[in-house]
Design a protein around this motif. Structure first.
Motif, PDB file in Angstrom:
ATOM      1  N   VAL A   1       0.742  -1.223  -0.039  1.00  0.00           N
ATOM      2  CA  VAL A   1       0.019  -0.019   0.025  1.00  0.00           C
ATOM      3  C   VAL A   1       0.889   1.186   0.025  1.00  0.00           C
ATOM      4  O   VAL A   1       0.560   2.242  -0.676  1.00  0.00           O
ATOM      5  N   ILE A   2       2.031   1.310   0.588  1.00  0.00           N
ATOM      6  CA  ILE A   2       2.768   2.579   1.046  1.00  0.00           C
ATOM      7  C   ILE A   2       3.198   3.273  -0.598  1.00  0.00           C
ATOM      8  O   ILE A   2       3.127   4.370  -0.485  1.00  0.00           O
ATOM      9  N   PRO A   3       3.674   2.601  -1.487  1.00  0.00           N
ATOM     10  CA  PRO A   3       4.233   3.261  -2.576  1.00  0.00           C
ATOM     11  C   PRO A   3       3.120   4.104  -3.237  1.00  0.00           C
ATOM     12  O   PRO A   3       3.234   4.977  -3.939  1.00  0.00           O
ATOM     13  N   ARG A   4       1.762   3.553  -2.838  1.00  0.00           N
ATOM     14  CA  ARG A   4       0.719   4.507  -3.516  1.00  0.00           C
ATOM     15  C   ARG A   4       0.383   5.587  -2.968  1.00  0.00           C
ATOM     16  O   ARG A   4      -0.291   6.475  -3.388  1.00  0.00           O
ATOM     17  N   GLY A   5       0.878   6.025  -1.880  1.00  0.00           N
ATOM     18  CA  GLY A   5       0.812   7.212  -1.022  1.00  0.00           C
ATOM     19  C   GLY A   5      -0.497   7.759  -1.023  1.00  0.00           C
ATOM     20  O   GLY A   5      -1.648   7.140  -0.637  1.00  0.00           O
ATOM     21  N   GLN A   6      -0.783   9.032  -1.560  1.00  0.00           N
ATOM     22  CA  GLN A   6      -2.197   9.826  -1.431  1.00  0.00           C
ATOM     23  C   GLN A   6      -3.058   8.950  -2.344  1.00  0.00           C
ATOM     24  O   GLN A   6      -4.219   9.141  -2.476  1.00  0.00           O
ATOM     25  N   GLU A   7      -2.674   8.208  -3.307  1.00  0.00           N
ATOM     26  CA  GLU A   7      -3.740   7.328  -4.282  1.00  0.00           C
ATOM     27  C   GLU A   7      -4.342   6.153  -3.817  1.00  0.00           C
ATOM     28  O   GLU A   7      -4.955   5.697  -4.381  1.00  0.00           O
ATOM     29  N   VAL A   8      -3.891   5.726  -2.489  1.00  0.00           N
ATOM     30  CA  VAL A   8      -4.338   4.534  -1.864  1.00  0.00           C
ATOM     31  C   VAL A   8      -5.896   4.750  -1.607  1.00  0.00           C
ATOM     32  O   VAL A   8      -6.134   5.840  -1.350  1.00  0.00           O
ATOM     33  N   GLU A   9      -6.672   3.616  -1.902  1.00  0.00           N
ATOM     34  CA  GLU A   9      -8.104   3.714  -1.672  1.00  0.00           C
ATOM     35  C   GLU A   9      -8.056   3.854  -0.071  1.00  0.00           C
ATOM     36  O   GLU A   9      -7.264   3.326   0.994  1.00  0.00           O
ATOM     37  N   PRO A  10      -9.143   4.559   0.530  1.00  0.00           N
ATOM     38  CA  PRO A  10      -9.415   4.615   1.974  1.00  0.00           C
ATOM     39  C   PRO A  10      -9.468   3.386   2.584  1.00  0.00           C
ATOM     40  O   PRO A  10      -8.859   2.983   3.652  1.00  0.00           O
ATOM     41  N   ALA A  11     -10.249   2.466   2.200  1.00  0.00           N
ATOM     42  CA  ALA A  11     -10.259   1.139   2.881  1.00  0.00           C
ATOM     43  C   ALA A  11      -9.108   0.634   2.826  1.00  0.00           C
ATOM     44  O   ALA A  11      -8.561  -0.106   3.970  1.00  0.00           O
ATOM     45  N   ALA A  12      -8.048   0.435   1.829  1.00  0.00           N
ATOM     46  CA  ALA A  12      -7.020  -0.154   1.825  1.00  0.00           C
ATOM     47  C   ALA A  12      -5.960   0.513   2.806  1.00  0.00           C
ATOM     48  O   ALA A  12      -5.381  -0.396   3.650  1.00  0.00           O
ATOM     49  N   LEU A  13      -5.991   1.648   3.163  1.00  0.00           N
ATOM     50  CA  LEU A  13      -5.182   2.466   4.108  1.00  0.00           C
ATOM     51  C   LEU A  13      -5.647   2.075   5.420  1.00  0.00           C
ATOM     52  O   LEU A  13      -4.826   1.442   6.084  1.00  0.00           O
ATOM     53  N   ASP A  14      -6.832   1.981   5.563  1.00  0.00           N
ATOM     54  CA  ASP A  14      -7.433   1.512   6.977  1.00  0.00           C
ATOM     55  C   ASP A  14      -6.926   0.039   7.172  1.00  0.00           C
ATOM     56  O   ASP A  14      -6.645  -0.175   8.280  1.00  0.00           O
ATOM     57  N   HIS A  15      -7.017  -0.835   6.180  1.00  0.00           N
ATOM     58  CA  HIS A  15      -6.667  -2.238   6.320  1.00  0.00           C
ATOM     59  C   HIS A  15      -5.220  -2.381   6.603  1.00  0.00           C
ATOM     60  O   HIS A  15      -4.747  -3.217   7.513  1.00  0.00           O
ATOM     61  N   ALA A  16      -4.273  -1.557   5.871  1.00  0.00           N
ATOM     62  CA  ALA A  16      -3.037  -1.734   6.098  1.00  0.00           C
ATOM     63  C   ALA A  16      -2.394  -1.079   7.367  1.00  0.00           C
ATOM     64  O   ALA A  16      -1.726  -1.841   7.932  1.00  0.00           O
ATOM     65  N   ILE A  17      -3.146  -0.253   7.854  1.00  0.00           N
ATOM     66  CA  ILE A  17      -2.760   0.380   9.402  1.00  0.00           C
ATOM     67  C   ILE A  17      -3.281  -0.649  10.294  1.00  0.00           C
ATOM     68  O   ILE A  17      -2.510  -0.996  11.449  1.00  0.00           O
ATOM     69  N   THR A  18      -4.281  -1.183  10.046  1.00  0.00           N
ATOM     70  CA  THR A  18      -4.680  -2.438  11.181  1.00  0.00           C
ATOM     71  C   THR A  18      -3.665  -3.602  11.199  1.00  0.00           C
ATOM     72  O   THR A  18      -3.300  -3.862  11.861  1.00  0.00           O
ATOM     73  N   LEU A  19      -3.441  -3.949  10.015  1.00  0.00           N
ATOM     74  CA  LEU A  19      -2.063  -4.952   9.854  1.00  0.00           C
ATOM     75  C   LEU A  19      -1.188  -4.685  10.534  1.00  0.00           C
ATOM     76  O   LEU A  19      -0.337  -5.700  11.242  1.00  0.00           O
ATOM     77  N   LEU A  20      -0.619  -3.355  10.232  1.00  0.00           N
ATOM     78  CA  LEU A  20       0.730  -2.908  11.063  1.00  0.00           C
ATOM     79  C   LEU A  20       0.553  -2.798  12.469  1.00  0.00           C
ATOM     80  O   LEU A  20       1.618  -3.072  13.392  1.00  0.00           O
ATOM     81  N   HIS A  21      -0.460  -2.239  12.837  1.00  0.00           N
ATOM     82  CA  HIS A  21      -0.788  -2.372  14.590  1.00  0.00           C
ATOM     83  C   HIS A  21      -0.609  -3.687  14.935  1.00  0.00           C
ATOM     84  O   HIS A  21      -0.064  -3.863  15.949  1.00  0.00           O
ATOM     85  N   HIS A  22      -1.149  -4.706  14.241  1.00  0.00           N
ATOM     86  CA  HIS A  22      -1.105  -6.043  14.643  1.00  0.00           C
ATOM     87  C   HIS A  22       0.308  -6.433  14.574  1.00  0.00           C
ATOM     88  O   HIS A  22       1.002  -7.298  15.609  1.00  0.00           O
ATOM     89  N   ALA A  23       1.007  -6.279  13.682  1.00  0.00           N
ATOM     90  CA  ALA A  23       2.339  -6.686  13.405  1.00  0.00           C
ATOM     91  C   ALA A  23       3.320  -6.103  14.432  1.00  0.00           C
ATOM     92  O   ALA A  23       4.150  -6.802  14.948  1.00  0.00           O
ATOM     93  N   VAL A  24       3.140  -4.976  14.819  1.00  0.00           N
ATOM     94  CA  VAL A  24       4.036  -4.261  15.944  1.00  0.00           C
ATOM     95  C   VAL A  24       3.681  -4.915  17.236  1.00  0.00           C
ATOM     96  O   VAL A  24       4.880  -5.229  17.863  1.00  0.00           O
ATOM     97  N   GLU A  25       2.669  -5.343  17.625  1.00  0.00           N
ATOM     98  CA  GLU A  25       2.096  -5.839  18.473  1.00  0.00           C
ATOM     99  C   GLU A  25       2.839  -7.463  18.663  1.00  0.00           C
ATOM    100  O   GLU A  25       3.054  -7.905  19.768  1.00  0.00           O
ATOM    101  N   ALA A  26       2.580  -7.973  17.497  1.00  0.00           N
ATOM    102  CA  ALA A  26       3.117  -9.494  17.438  1.00  0.00           C
ATOM    103  C   ALA A  26       4.544  -9.803  17.421  1.00  0.00           C
ATOM    104  O   ALA A  26       5.033 -10.633  17.519  1.00  0.00           O
TER     105      ALA A  26
END
Length: 686
Positions: free
Chosen positions: A122-147
């Motif tokens: 998702v990151i390389p697309r920056g401001q072009e990324v879909e809102p849902a993709a941005l939300d999902h990626a943030i959710t995954l990284l929050h879980h990854a940092v904790e795990a």
């Protein structure tokens, strides 16, 4: 070239959706096409392409919706398998009703490092990324940092989380995301002391801190952003370190805007210059680097006034325009600013080529301006000023007519609340008044008076421009009074002049012009009704202007000359007249000082041809015969003395402190070569 099987499958799916014909997706041939596509894609790619996963997923999903029985589970399973990767990176390709279950499945069944990989797409697309993709990626990284608390690349994972939170804040505006982005990036930096991408992390943190400073205004965030960017720019092995260097220059300039620290501004100029020096010709970022250098050079020019910054800003702007390949709208501000700086350089050094270039760049800027751009009115206004000056220099009527036209466009359609509208009306008035001087058309004088009155109405009492507008109102009212012969019009001219002088602080560079104009208003009223009080006031105001050390030399000479001539009329002792003539003649060497090139010297002196003879005549009448000879010699030998003394003038200072000698030349040029938008009345014939 896209695999034809993809088109064939989409044709089935779209026709199925349009015609509600299940046979199109339930046909065994459709399943065979999908399997064949998967085999071909797996053979030529390490990862299935998104367009393959999407079309196979949708085929299986449509089959699931239409089928019942034991094979339903297989269709749903394959659909979920295909959509599982897409739901993070390209959620718009996935049926909305599957988003939650897919994300839950991703989190529950996939290795945390796979979460990181999916989010990284998702990151390389920056401001072009879909809102849902941005939300999902943030959710995954929050879980990854904790795990992955002990993972060696935790800093990079946390940094990516910070970048995505930053992007979401810019999209949505929730300050919680901004604070979370800063915290994540600070943790990323703290967890990665020797990481290969530490420079990038420090830069990402600097940008987030800068954004929070703009959002909340806490200077501590700006200071921290600068420290972080300094550390990023120090990592010269990072392939993006030049970008970090350029951003450091921008941050220092922004802190200067807040603190007005000369050290920050000087560092910004040096660092932006370094960024240009290390960016090769032809590099796509070179134009932006040059534009940054232009901006800080121009700011320092406005603050300090050094000719080196004027030259540097002009050179940087020209080089930036040459390096830019962007659309005209992107070039518009730079074209406009360059034209204005070339006009400033003309005002200092009187090189006609600069004035011509200023007009040309102003025209190009207007042509490049997007419709309705808020900067267009300022550009029109500046072009009007340049054209008016060029008319004064060359005398071309076309320049004056164009100046009126663009100045009228500059004021058209603007609201009274626009803080620059008063200034634009003032400049329009000056152009119209200049045309009146040459056309003598009453309509031009009437229009100039109207524009000046509008400027005076719009500018508040505390405006630094109000006194200048009032002195213009004085000059225009006096012109009207000379036509009408009405005492009230003369009184209006005197009142406006008095208000202008009263609103001007002592030592102001324009005080002399305003005193000069007030003196002229009194003098004209004296010549009309012969009241000695007006003559005395005229002499007093002209004396003040002539002896004001901060007034432009040409105004001082003109004021002293007028003072002397009026004194000849009303003072039979000749004492005041002789003093005025002495003052005027003694100022001639300063008027044509050696910093002005020879043609400019000759033109300046030609405006006062005969002054030395008048001064000598008054001296003879006052029985000061020796002084008369000296005045004649001084007036006649100004240019010759420049040739003789020019090399010795600053030789001693230049030997000991060359920088100080050059700066002295610059200061004198700035003071003496100033062109003002204020109208200067010629003293009346006496």
């Amino acid at each position: 070239m896209r695999n034809p099987l993809i088109d064939a499958l989409w044709a089935r799916i779209h026709t199925y959706a349009e015609q509600a014909d299940p046979s199109l997706v339930l046909d065994p041939a459709a399943l065979e096409e999908a399997d064949q596509l998967l085999r071909q894609a797996a053979a030529s790619n390490s990862r299935l392409p998104y367009d393959v996963m999407e079309v196979v997923g949708w085929l299986r999903w449509c089959r699931y919706l239409e089928r019942q029985g034991s094979q339903v589970g297989e269709d749903l399973q394959v659909a979920i398998q295909m959509f599982a990767s897409l739901v993070v990176a390209e959620p718009g390709r996935v049926p909305q009703e599957l988003h939650k279950v897919l994300m839950r499945g991703v989190i529950e069944s996939i290795n945390p490092l796979e979460w990181v990989r999916l989010a990284a797409d998702v990151i390389p697309r920056g401001q072009e990324v879909e809102p849902a993709a941005l939300d999902h990626a943030i959710t995954l990284l929050h879980h990854a940092v904790e795990a992955l608390p002990e993972h060696p690349d935790l800093g990079s994972i946390t940094g990516n989380l910070g970048v995505l939170l930053h992007i979401r804040f810019e999209r949505v505006g929730n300050r919680d995301d901004l604070h979370a982005a800063v915290r994540a990036l600070q943790k990323a930096v703290a967890d990665s002391p020797g990481h290969a991408q530490r420079g990038r992390m420090m830069h990402d943190l600097a940008i987030a801190l800068k954004l929070r400073f703009h959002e909340l205004g806490d200077p501590a965030d700006l200071d921290a952003a600068i420290r972080s960017c300094e550390e990023a720019a120090a990592v010269t092995t990072d392939p993006f370190w030049v970008l970090y260097l350029a951003d450091l220059g921008v941050l220092l300039r922004q802190r200067f805007d807040v603190t007005e620290s000369a050290d920050d501004l000087d560092r910004a100029v040096d660092i932006c210059g370094q960024a240009v020096d290390v960016t090769p010709l032809g590099h796509p970022n070179r134009g932006a680097m040059l534009n940054n250098l232009f901006v800080v050079r121009r700011i320092r020019l406005n603050r300090v006034g050094r000719s080196a910054d004027l030259e540097g800003a002009i050179n940087a702007a020209r080089a930036a325009l040459a390096a830019m390949t962007a659309e005209p709208a992107t070039r518009f501000p730079l074209l406009s600013d360059l034209g204005d700086l070339l006009r400033v350089r003309f005002e200092r050094f009187r090189e006609p080529a600069d004035l011509d270039a200023a007009v040309e760049y102003g025209r190009k800027a207007i042509d490049a301006a997007p419709p309705g751009d808020p900067g267009l009115k300022a550009t029109l206004n500046n072009l009007g000023i340049a054209l008016r000056i060029r008319f004064s220099y060359y005398g071309r009527p076309d320049d004056l007519d164009e100046a009126v036209a663009v100045s009228e466009r500059a004021v058209a359609g603007a609201e009274d609340a626009d803080p620059d509208q008063g200034i634009r009306f003032a400049n329009l008035a000056t152009v119209l008044a200049t045309r009146f001087e040459h056309s003598t058309a009453p309509s031009d004088l009437e229009a100039a008076l109207h524009a000046t009155s509008e400027a005076a109405r719009l500018l508040p009492d505390g405006s630094v421009h109000r006194a200048g507008v009032l002195t213009n109102l004085c000059t225009l009212s006096l012109k009207q009074a000379k036509q009408s012969g009405v005492a009230a019009d003369f009184g209006e001219a005197v009142r406006a002049g008095q208000d202008s002088v009263a609103a001007t602080p002592g030592g102001h560079p324009s005080l002399g012009i305003r005193l000069m104009n007030l003196g002229s208003a009194h003098a004209e009223r004296f010549l009309k009704w012969r009241k000695l009080a007006d003559a005395s006031q005229a002499i007093a105001r002209w004396r003040e202007a002539a002896t004001s050390p901060t007034t432009q030399t040409y105004v001082r000479v003109q004021a002293a000359h007028a003072w002397a001539r009026m004194a000849l009329i009303v003072d039979p002792t000749l004492t005041s007249a002789v003093e005025g003539f002495d003052t005027a003649v003694l100022l001639l060497p300063q008027l044509a000082w050696r910093g002005v090139r020879r043609p400019g010297q000759e033109r300046l002196l030609s405006d006062h041809a005969g002054l030395a003879s008048e001064a000598a005549s008054a001296a003879v009448a006052a029985n000061r015969h020796g002084a008369a000879v000296e005045l004649l010699e001084l007036g006649r030998g100004v240019l010759w003395s420049q040739l003789l003394d020019g090399q010795a003038d600053l030789t001693a200072l230049r030997d000991k402190a060359p920088g100080d000698a050059d700066r002295l030349d610059e200061i004198r040029a700035e003071l003496d070569a100033l062109i003002t938008s204020e109208l200067v009345l010629d003293p009346p014939d006496q």
